[in-house]
Design a protein around this motif. Structure first.
Motif, PDB file in Angstrom:
ATOM      1  N   MET A  85     -13.844  -7.818   8.069  1.00  0.00           N
ATOM      2  CA  MET A  85     -12.532  -7.957   8.695  1.00  0.00           C
ATOM      3  C   MET A  85     -12.349  -6.937   9.816  1.00  0.00           C
ATOM      4  N   GLU A  86     -12.904  -5.746   9.651  1.00  0.00           N
ATOM      5  CA  GLU A  86     -12.820  -4.741  10.709  1.00  0.00           C
ATOM      6  C   GLU A  86     -13.545  -5.217  11.961  1.00  0.00           C
ATOM      7  N   ALA A  87     -14.680  -5.882  11.777  1.00  0.00           N
ATOM      8  CA  ALA A  87     -15.409  -6.427  12.920  1.00  0.00           C
ATOM      9  C   ALA A  87     -14.597  -7.518  13.614  1.00  0.00           C
ATOM     10  N   PRO A 136      -3.578   1.056  -6.718  1.00  0.00           N
ATOM     11  CA  PRO A 136      -2.352   1.838  -6.637  1.00  0.00           C
ATOM     12  C   PRO A 136      -2.324   2.673  -5.388  1.00  0.00           C
ATOM     13  N   PRO A 137      -1.126   2.990  -4.853  1.00  0.00           N
ATOM     14  CA  PRO A 137      -1.048   3.804  -3.649  1.00  0.00           C
ATOM     15  C   PRO A 137      -1.546   5.206  -3.917  1.00  0.00           C
ATOM     16  N   ARG A 154      -5.493  -4.029   7.684  1.00  0.00           N
ATOM     17  CA  ARG A 154      -6.349  -3.008   7.065  1.00  0.00           C
ATOM     18  C   ARG A 154      -5.816  -2.591   5.692  1.00  0.00           C
ATOM     19  N   THR A 155      -4.507  -2.482   5.566  1.00  0.00           N
ATOM     20  CA  THR A 155      -3.914  -2.071   4.294  1.00  0.00           C
ATOM     21  C   THR A 155      -4.162  -3.108   3.207  1.00  0.00           C
ATOM     22  N   VAL A 156      -3.974  -4.382   3.554  1.00  0.00           N
ATOM     23  CA  VAL A 156      -4.197  -5.456   2.589  1.00  0.00           C
ATOM     24  C   VAL A 156      -5.658  -5.513   2.169  1.00  0.00           C
ATOM     25  N   MET A 157      -6.558  -5.413   3.130  1.00  0.00           N
ATOM     26  CA  MET A 157      -7.978  -5.505   2.815  1.00  0.00           C
ATOM     27  C   MET A 157      -8.425  -4.372   1.900  1.00  0.00           C
ATOM     28  N   ARG A 158      -7.951  -3.156   2.162  1.00  0.00           N
ATOM     29  CA  ARG A 158      -8.357  -2.013   1.334  1.00  0.00           C
ATOM     30  C   ARG A 158      -7.718  -2.044  -0.054  1.00  0.00           C
ATOM     31  N   ALA A 159      -6.563  -2.726  -0.160  1.00  0.00           N
ATOM     32  CA  ALA A 159      -5.881  -2.799  -1.449  1.00  0.00           C
ATOM     33  C   ALA A 159      -6.488  -3.851  -2.368  1.00  0.00           C
ATOM     34  N   PHE A 160      -6.988  -4.950  -1.799  1.00  0.00           N
ATOM     35  CA  PHE A 160      -7.395  -6.081  -2.620  1.00  0.00           C
ATOM     36  C   PHE A 160      -8.890  -6.401  -2.597  1.00  0.00           C
ATOM     37  N   SER A 176     -15.571  -3.401  -0.292  1.00  0.00           N
ATOM     38  CA  SER A 176     -15.900  -2.812   1.007  1.00  0.00           C
ATOM     39  C   SER A 176     -16.583  -3.796   1.948  1.00  0.00           C
ATOM     40  N   GLU A 177     -17.385  -4.718   1.426  1.00  0.00           N
ATOM     41  CA  GLU A 177     -18.078  -5.655   2.312  1.00  0.00           C
ATOM     42  C   GLU A 177     -17.093  -6.569   3.034  1.00  0.00           C
ATOM     43  N   TYR A 178     -15.997  -6.925   2.363  1.00  0.00           N
ATOM     44  CA  TYR A 178     -14.960  -7.731   3.008  1.00  0.00           C
ATOM     45  C   TYR A 178     -14.204  -6.908   4.053  1.00  0.00           C
TER      46      TYR A 178
END
Length: 249
Positions: free
Chosen positions: A29-31, A188-189, A14-20, A23-25
């Motif tokens: 990935m959440e599914a 950025p964090p 989840r962290t990688v997906m939200r960083a890079f 939203s559609e991706y």
């Protein structure tokens, strides 16, 4: 009882997906996180995406080595024909993230090294190029201007709008295949209130700061995998805990 991946592993995803990624991706990935193995048609129905959009997202994630696909599978009892089934291979995901992080850091380090070879000064007469150190060796004592050692003419400074004058030996790097896993897309964090911390000016420092949460998770997961392997080598009767829990077919 079917094992589930360690919470730190899913948190990394989840962290990688939200960083890079957009939203559609993240939604796709959440599914996949919740369903383990899922048909492409099922994803279309669940997310209300068009088949074309869903296929594009899955192909990108597959190209980035974040998910796996089993093609032309016919499932009994579904009433559906053959189709593609997707799932997250957590070991592959982690290896891919490590690879891209290393590639990004090496790329920024190479860019920083290349910048030291830039020649910011040139002679308007003979067109010889000087780096900052060489220019300081030929200075007019009265005017403090940098001079060409051959023409004794004041050196011009390359304007920001002009193309950079670089060493003749330097060659441009090939353009990489576009992917969301690039330094330009890393976020950025943010703090608990949603605000972002002030970033350092050095690009490599900015990247390290943005990747700090991901790096910490990778270290924890490596330690977890090492502990699981030690349990397996002890030869206990019970099946050792697998932090990656590969999905069952």
């Amino acid at each position: 009882m079917e094992q589930q991946p360690d919470p730190r592993v899913t948190h990394l995803v989840r962290t990688v997906m939200r960083a890079f990624y957009d939203s559609e991706y993240v939604v796709v990935m959440e599914a996949l996180l919740r369903s383990n193995r899922i048909r492409e048609e099922r994803l279309v129905d669940m997310l209300h995406f068009s088949p074309k959009q869903t296929s594009r997202i899955l192909n990108q994630l597959r190209s980035d080595q974040l998910i796996r696909c089993e093609e032309n599978v016919a499932e009994r009892g579904t009433g559906l024909g053959t189709g593609n089934i997707y799932w997250i291979d957590y070991r592959l995901f982690i290896d891919s993230v490590k690879y891209h992080i290393t590639a990004m850091r090496l790329s920024l380090s190479a860019d920083k090294k290349d910048n030291t070879c830039v020649y910011p000064y040139y002679c308007p007469k003979c067109r010889r190029k000087y780096d900052a150190l060489a220019a300081q060796r030929h200075v007019d004592i009265e005017t403090k201007d940098f001079l060409c050692c051959f023409c004794n003419v004041e050196l011009n400074e390359v304007e920001a709008s002009e193309p950079s004058i670089t060493s003749p030996s330097s060659t441009p790097s090939p353009t990489p295949t576009p992917s969301p896993l690039t330094t330009s897309s890393v976020s950025p964090p943010s703090g608990s209130d949603g605000s972002t911390s002030s970033s350092p000016t050095n690009p490599l420092q900015r990247l390290n700061e943005a990747l700090a949460p991901i790096s910490r998770l990778l270290i924890e997961i490596d330690e977890l995998a090492k502990a699981a392997k030690e349990l397996e080598q002890e030869g206990e009767d019970q099946m050792p805990y697998d932090p990656f829990a590969p999905p069952t077919k």
